[in-house]
Structure formats: C-alpha cells, structure tokens
Design a protein around this motif. Structure first.
Motif, PDB file in Angstrom:
ATOM      1  N   ARG A   1       0.821  -1.216   0.000  1.00 47.38           N
ATOM      2  CA  ARG A   1       0.000   0.000   0.000  1.00 47.38           C
ATOM      3  C   ARG A   1       0.852   1.261   0.000  1.00 47.38           C
ATOM      4  N   PHE A   2       2.135   1.087   0.354  1.00 54.42           N
ATOM      5  CA  PHE A   2       2.990   2.272   0.354  1.00 54.42           C
ATOM      6  C   PHE A   2       3.485   2.613  -1.031  1.00 54.42           C
ATOM      7  N   LYS A   3       3.264   1.678  -1.978  1.00 52.03           N
ATOM      8  CA  LYS A   3       3.894   1.860  -3.287  1.00 52.03           C
ATOM      9  C   LYS A   3       3.511   3.159  -3.991  1.00 52.03           C
ATOM     10  N   PRO A   4       2.220   3.456  -4.132  1.00 51.47           N
ATOM     11  CA  PRO A   4       1.905   4.685  -4.871  1.00 51.47           C
ATOM     12  C   PRO A   4       2.416   5.936  -4.147  1.00 51.47           C
ATOM     13  N   MET A   5       2.547   5.874  -2.838  1.00 57.23           N
ATOM     14  CA  MET A   5       3.006   7.049  -2.107  1.00 57.23           C
ATOM     15  C   MET A   5       4.501   7.258  -2.283  1.00 57.23           C
ATOM     16  N   LEU A   6       5.256   6.162  -2.159  1.00 59.90           N
ATOM     17  CA  LEU A   6       6.696   6.337  -2.127  1.00 59.90           C
ATOM     18  C   LEU A   6       7.362   6.170  -3.483  1.00 59.90           C
ATOM     19  N   GLN A   7       6.652   5.609  -4.447  1.00 59.95           N
ATOM     20  CA  GLN A   7       7.293   5.396  -5.749  1.00 59.95           C
ATOM     21  C   GLN A   7       6.574   6.233  -6.789  1.00 59.95           C
ATOM     22  N   GLN A   8       6.682   7.535  -6.620  1.00 64.59           N
ATOM     23  CA  GLN A   8       5.887   8.468  -7.392  1.00 64.59           C
ATOM     24  C   GLN A   8       6.001   8.296  -8.896  1.00 64.59           C
ATOM     25  N   GLY A   9       7.240   8.328  -9.419  1.00 60.79           N
ATOM     26  CA  GLY A   9       7.355   8.361 -10.878  1.00 60.79           C
ATOM     27  C   GLY A   9       7.585   6.994 -11.506  1.00 60.79           C
ATOM     28  N   ILE A  10       7.602   5.972 -10.684  1.00 64.38           N
ATOM     29  CA  ILE A  10       8.034   4.669 -11.207  1.00 64.38           C
ATOM     30  C   ILE A  10       6.814   3.772 -11.373  1.00 64.38           C
ATOM     31  N   GLU A  11       6.607   3.303 -12.602  1.00 63.11           N
ATOM     32  CA  GLU A  11       5.380   2.532 -12.876  1.00 63.11           C
ATOM     33  C   GLU A  11       5.696   1.065 -12.988  1.00 63.11           C
ATOM     34  N   LEU A  12       6.222   0.456 -11.952  1.00 57.22           N
ATOM     35  CA  LEU A  12       6.539  -0.966 -11.993  1.00 57.22           C
ATOM     36  C   LEU A  12       5.692  -1.687 -10.964  1.00 57.22           C
ATOM     37  N   LEU A  13       4.904  -2.667 -11.431  1.00 59.85           N
ATOM     38  CA  LEU A  13       4.021  -3.337 -10.480  1.00 59.85           C
ATOM     39  C   LEU A  13       4.781  -4.299  -9.583  1.00 59.85           C
ATOM     40  N   SER A  14       5.835  -4.882 -10.104  1.00 61.24           N
ATOM     41  CA  SER A  14       6.482  -5.952  -9.346  1.00 61.24           C
ATOM     42  C   SER A  14       7.592  -5.442  -8.446  1.00 61.24           C
ATOM     43  N   LEU A  15       7.819  -4.158  -8.438  1.00 65.20           N
ATOM     44  CA  LEU A  15       8.936  -3.650  -7.650  1.00 65.20           C
ATOM     45  C   LEU A  15       8.571  -3.649  -6.166  1.00 65.20           C
ATOM     46  N   ASP A  16       9.511  -4.092  -5.370  1.00 61.55           N
ATOM     47  CA  ASP A  16       9.360  -4.117  -3.920  1.00 61.55           C
ATOM     48  C   ASP A  16       9.053  -2.705  -3.394  1.00 61.55           C
ATOM     49  N   ALA A  17       8.169  -2.635  -2.408  1.00 57.90           N
ATOM     50  CA  ALA A  17       7.812  -1.296  -1.925  1.00 57.90           C
ATOM     51  C   ALA A  17       8.936  -0.629  -1.149  1.00 57.90           C
ATOM     52  N   SER A  18       9.979  -1.378  -0.851  1.00 57.21           N
ATOM     53  CA  SER A  18      11.070  -0.765  -0.099  1.00 57.21           C
ATOM     54  C   SER A  18      11.886   0.181  -0.958  1.00 57.21           C
ATOM     55  N   TRP A  19      11.831  -0.014  -2.295  1.00 56.48           N
ATOM     56  CA  TRP A  19      12.592   0.877  -3.146  1.00 56.48           C
ATOM     57  C   TRP A  19      11.799   2.155  -3.359  1.00 56.48           C
ATOM     58  N   VAL A  20      12.395   3.290  -2.990  1.00 57.70           N
ATOM     59  CA  VAL A  20      11.624   4.535  -3.004  1.00 57.70           C
ATOM     60  C   VAL A  20      12.210   5.523  -3.981  1.00 57.70           C
ATOM     61  N   SER A  21      11.375   6.509  -4.339  1.00 53.58           N
ATOM     62  CA  SER A  21      11.829   7.523  -5.284  1.00 53.58           C
ATOM     63  C   SER A  21      12.476   8.674  -4.531  1.00 53.58           C
ATOM     64  N   SER A  22      12.937   9.660  -5.291  1.00 54.74           N
ATOM     65  CA  SER A  22      13.685  10.748  -4.660  1.00 54.74           C
ATOM     66  C   SER A  22      12.783  11.662  -3.850  1.00 54.74           C
ATOM     67  N   ALA A  23      11.492  11.739  -4.229  1.00 58.08           N
ATOM     68  CA  ALA A  23      10.616  12.617  -3.455  1.00 58.08           C
ATOM     69  C   ALA A  23      10.508  12.132  -2.014  1.00 58.08           C
ATOM     70  N   SER A  24      10.398  10.816  -1.872  1.00 56.37           N
ATOM     71  CA  SER A  24      10.281  10.303  -0.509  1.00 56.37           C
ATOM     72  C   SER A  24      11.598  10.441   0.236  1.00 56.37           C
ATOM     73  N   TRP A  25      12.704  10.343  -0.500  1.00 57.82           N
ATOM     74  CA  TRP A  25      14.000  10.597   0.127  1.00 57.82           C
ATOM     75  C   TRP A  25      14.048  12.031   0.628  1.00 57.82           C
ATOM     76  N   TYR A  26      13.474  12.958  -0.118  1.00 57.04           N
ATOM     77  CA  TYR A  26      13.440  14.353   0.308  1.00 57.04           C
ATOM     78  C   TYR A  26      12.671  14.511   1.613  1.00 57.04           C
ATOM     79  N   PHE A  27      11.484  13.893   1.675  1.00 54.81           N
ATOM     80  CA  PHE A  27      10.688  14.031   2.898  1.00 54.81           C
ATOM     81  C   PHE A  27      11.371  13.392   4.089  1.00 54.81           C
TER      82      PHE A  27
END
Lengths: 261, 297
Positions: A147-173
């Motif tokens: 459930r964290f995927k859409p929040m933390l992986q803003q620009g990345i459209e991969l369904l199978s990617l583990d939710a632990s991998w996050v985008s830079s926006a979440s790194w900023y926050f």
C-alpha cells in the motif's frame, strides 16, 4: 531477504542522494534565518504580565505557605479568596478570544508561518519530484507493504517492484524530518527550521494563551487555595534544632581571599 | 601604574571570566570591576567579541558608583552607537543623569521609556530610586507599593520595600514584605533571620516567640549563622525574663537560652584556639552570658 535484488548505478548516489541532502539542509538553514528576520515582537500588555505574576504568587502561597506564621497565611488567603472582594472573586478580565480574522497580529503571524515553512516545502518537493523522477533512488532498510507503493514510488510505474525501493521525493521528505536533530546541533535549540515543532505549535497554538484562560485560571487557583490548609513548618523547630550540637566546621578557615584573583 | 594583569599575573580570559562571575552573582565591588573592566576594554576589546557589550554595561554602572564620569561616558557612547534604539541603553543614560543629580532630566527619560513600553520594570524602578535618592521616603514607599501591585513577583522590590519600611519604623509592614520573600525563598536563611530581627524589634510576647522560632529556623538552614544564634539566645532570655509567662514556658525558654549560650561558647572556643587576643574575647563572651543569666533569674 537480505540479498540486494537491484544494483543501482553509483552515479545515483553521487548526483541524487547527496544533492538532495544538501538542498534540504541549506533550505532549512535559510528558513531559519528568514524566520529570524521576519520575527515580530510579541508585545505583552501590563495586565497580562500582572496576572501571570499574581497566579505565581498564589501558587507560591499554596506551596510554601507553611513557612510563614499562621496569621499571615490566613491574611493572604483571605485577600485572595474572600467571598465579596477577594481578588480571585472580584477580578473579571475582558474575554476576547483572538480569532484569526479579528486579531491582525495573529493573522500576520499565521501568514508568515505558512510562507516560511509550508510553501518552500511544497515548492522544493515538487521541483525534486520533477527533476529526479523516473528512477529508483534508495531502499529503506525495512520491508513495507504494497500500500505504500503509490506514495513512495511516485514516478516509477513498476508493479512488481518491492515497496522498499523509493523515489527521490520520498528521500526528500525523509531528509526534512531527519535533519531536525542536525538543525538543533548547528543552529541551537530554538531554531526556525524545525518543521515538526512548528506544526505542533500550530496545532496547540489555537488552544493556548487566550484571555478567556485568565478567568479560568483564576477560578482554578481559587479552588486550589480554598483547599489549602496551613501546616506550620516551624511548630517544633526548637526541639529539632537542639537535638544535636551545631555543625560549626569550616567556620573559621585559615585563609582569607586577598585581592581580586 | 601597574595594570591588573601585571599585578596579579592573569590573562585576559581570566579577567573576563572573573567579570562574568561578578555579574552572575550580583557583586557590587565597583572599584575592582572598574579596574579589571577598564583594562579589559582598553586593551582587549577586539578579542572579547560580543561579550564586550555586556561588559560595557557592567563597567558603566561600576564607574557611576566610583564617580568615574569619563569612563561611564565612553561606555555609554559605545553602547549608544551599537544599540541606538534600545530601552536598556536609555536606562543606562538615565542612570548617568541620576549620578549627575539631574533628576528631572532622568525622570523625563524614564517617562519616555514607559510611554513606549508600559511593562518596562527597569524604568519604573529607577524612578523609585530617584525618589529615594532625593530623600522622599514616603513617596518612594507609595510608588513602590503601586509598582508591587502590578508586579507582585519582583523580589528585589519586596526587599527594597521592607528596607524602606524599616527606615520608617513601620515594622509590621516590613514583616509582611519579608514574609513574601520567605515564601519565595524558603531555603534562604538570611530572610528568616531578618524577619526574626524585625519581629524581635516589634516586641511583645507573641512577636518574641515568633522571632525565637525564626531565629531557630535560620540556624537550622545554616548552622553557622552567628547572628541568628545570638538572636535565639536574646529572644529566649527575654521571654524567660518576662513576668507574664507561665512556669512551663519560662522553663523551656531557659533551656533554649542555655543551649544557645553553650553553642556560642563553643563557637568562640573554636575561634579562640591559640592566639592571646582571641582568648580574651572568649572570656568576654563567657562573662556576658553569665551576666545575662543573673538578670534573668
């Protein structure tokens, strides 16, 4: 599940992770100094100062009244709590709740708070999202649900990617909240770059320091003082004192300080 | 003339730390402050950084005490240049006017501060100090009472008021002020002792009893308070010597007085070990205590 599933380009570390840290930190420092420049003096009225001191005096009377003679304690209690003209009974302060619309100084304070804190956060968050989008930045060390995927992986459209991998926006926050302790180390305790403290203040600011409080505070003090009794601490002081010899050690020391140093 | 640093062989950091200690503990050794502070600001001003301003303020007040108008003027100029609109600096300017006995000008200055900021306690207290300096004790008392109605928590003011009342021999009101101080500082033996002395001066059996109790409290808080010890002895002796007390009270007070006398003797013995002059004073104390015993019984 500790094996690294993905190997990230080390350029990401150099050009994304570190710059975001620097940007967040520098923006925080700038916010601190801007808030100092925009600070307006809080002018207290004579009445507020006076009332706060009266409340302190009444509290001291309750706590330390046992050190003064009974007569004096009763005199002061009578002054405060007397039915007809005791201070707490007689004094009614004008109740004007400072709503943001009517009180101009509070309005400007709120605006300044918003400008210095919320606005830069939104702007910079959006800019980072736009600049550093489309790739994975970092991996958080603990597993997260999907459930964290859409929040933390803003620009990345991969369904199978583990939710632990996050985008830079979440790194900023993450940085915004994580650098709080760095700010207190470098800028001192009461710094204007402290986001979460400011948000806490905004939430509790509506509930504190309103004039209606004075009347309620007076009533609370009146009740507390009514309940207080006088237990004289000096009742059997002579017996206590004379139960043993006086400790006169160190009274006549050989060396007297001469001169300044 | 040798400088302080040469005389005592200290560095400028030690001088600065000494000044800070004096500032934090509210010492009023103005001559020493002027000596140390003047050298610090003349020789080492650049090394002090931002500390220099508070040192200017401290040295200026000390200079006014020592009648060093030149030094006070230079300090004030520096402060005015750095903080042009400050109320704190204006108060210092007012203090300098007071030192020159230009009381009306000083009053006008303080009034302008108060117009700007009605909660400024420093200006109000300076105005009361002017009244005291001019010898107008009754007006000073009245103004101080009004001030204390607004600012009940100001302990310095309560103490000043008690002193003014003692000067006017209004001991009941002085006792009231000291009670406020005792409540806010329950562990301060000096306030207990001063309160006991005021009660003792008021006289009357109840007040003597109260004074004996508070002398005992002062002794309990600080075993080495000789004044309280003598006070305990005197008040107990007086109660015992009074014709209106019951036998039990008399017996108790004789016991208290005897204990106090013994402690006084002990203290003088401790002091008198060795030197011949001290042995004489020990003997004098013993004789004094004995003579009091005779008048008592």
């Amino acid at each position: 599940m500790a094996e690294p599933e993905l190997l990230l380009d080390s350029n990401i570390r150099l050009w994304v992770v570190l710059p975001i840290v620097f940007i967040t930190f520098l923006v925080g420092v700038i916010r601190h100094y801007v808030s100092i420049l925009l600070q307006s003096d809080k002018k207290l009225t004579l009445e507020q100062v006076s009332d706060s001191q009266v409340l302190i005096r009444s509290r001291i009377l309750r706590e330390n009244g046992k050190y003064i003679p009974k007569q004096s304690f009763l005199m002061r209690k009578f002054y405060f709590n007397n039915q007809e003209d005791g201070f707490f009974k007689k004094t009614k302060r004008k109740v004007v709740p400072p709503s943001p619309m009517t009180d101009p100084s509070m309005l400007t304070d709120m605006m300044k708070g918003n400008v210095t804190n919320v606005l830069p956060m939104i702007l910079i968050g959006g800019w980072i999202n736009w600049t550093f989008s489309g790739f994975v930045t970092t991996k958080v060390p603990f597993p997260l649900t999907l459930r964290f995927k859409p929040m933390l992986q803003q620009g990345i459209e991969l369904l199978s990617l583990d939710a632990s991998w996050v985008s830079s926006a979440s790194w900023y926050f993450l940085n915004v909240f994580g650098l709080r302790s760095m700010y207190s180390l470098i800028l001192g305790q009461d710094n204007g770059a402290d986001q979460s403290r400011i948000m806490q203040e905004q939430m509790s600011g509506a509930a504190m320091a309103m004039p209606a409080d004075t009347n309620k505070a007076f009533k609370a003090e009146w009740e507390a003082l009514e309940l207080t009794d006088h237990q004289w601490a000096l009742e059997s002081i002579e017996e206590e004192l004379m139960s043993k010899e006086l400790d006169l050690s160190g009274m006549f020391s050989r060396e007297l300080p001469t001169g300044i140093f | 003339m040798a400088t302080v640093s040469e005389l005592y062989d200290v560095t400028w950091e030690e001088m600065r730390d000494k000044l800070r200690k004096w500032r934090e503990e509210n010492y009023r050794n103005s001559e020493q402050i002027v000596d140390v502070g003047e050298e610090l600001i003349n020789e080492h001003a650049s090394k002090l950084g931002d500390d220099v301003w508070i040192i200017y303020e401290q040295v200026m007040i000390a200079a006014l005490d020592c009648s060093r108008d030149d030094l006070a003027w230079t300090c004030l100029q520096e402060l005015k240049r750095q903080f042009p609109d400050s109320h704190r600096v204006k108060r210092l300017a007012g203090m300098r006017l007071e030192a020159l006995e230009r009381y009306e000008d000083a009053n006008k200055l303080y009034d302008s501060i108060l117009q700007d900021d009605a909660t400024n306690t420093a200006a109000r207290k300076r105005k009361i100090a002017i009244l005291k300096a001019q010898g107008k004790n009754t007006e000073a008392i009245r103004e101080l009472n009004e001030y204390l109605e607004q600012f009940v928590g100001d302990q310095e003011a309560w103490h000043e008021l008690s002193e003014l009342y003692i000067n006017e021999h209004d001991y009941a009101k002085a006792a009231f002020c000291l009670e406020e101080l005792m409540m806010t500082n329950p562990h301060n033996h000096l306030y207990c002792e001063q309160y006991a002395e005021v009660k003792y001066t008021q006289g009357g059996l109840d007040n003597l009893e109260l004074s004996r109790k508070y002398f005992a409290q002062a002794l309990k808080l600080n075993n080495r308070n000789m004044r309280a010890l003598f006070g305990l002895y005197m008040s107990a002796s007086h109660i015992a010597a009074s014709p209106k007390v019951s036998a039990k009270v008399k017996k108790d007070n004789v016991k208290y007085a005897a204990w106090a006398g013994a402690q006084i003797n002990r203290a003088y013995q401790l002091a008198g070990r060795g030197t011949k002059e001290n042995k004489c004073s020990v003997k004098a104390v013993e004789e004094m205590l004995e003579s009091m015993q005779i008048t008592m019984s």
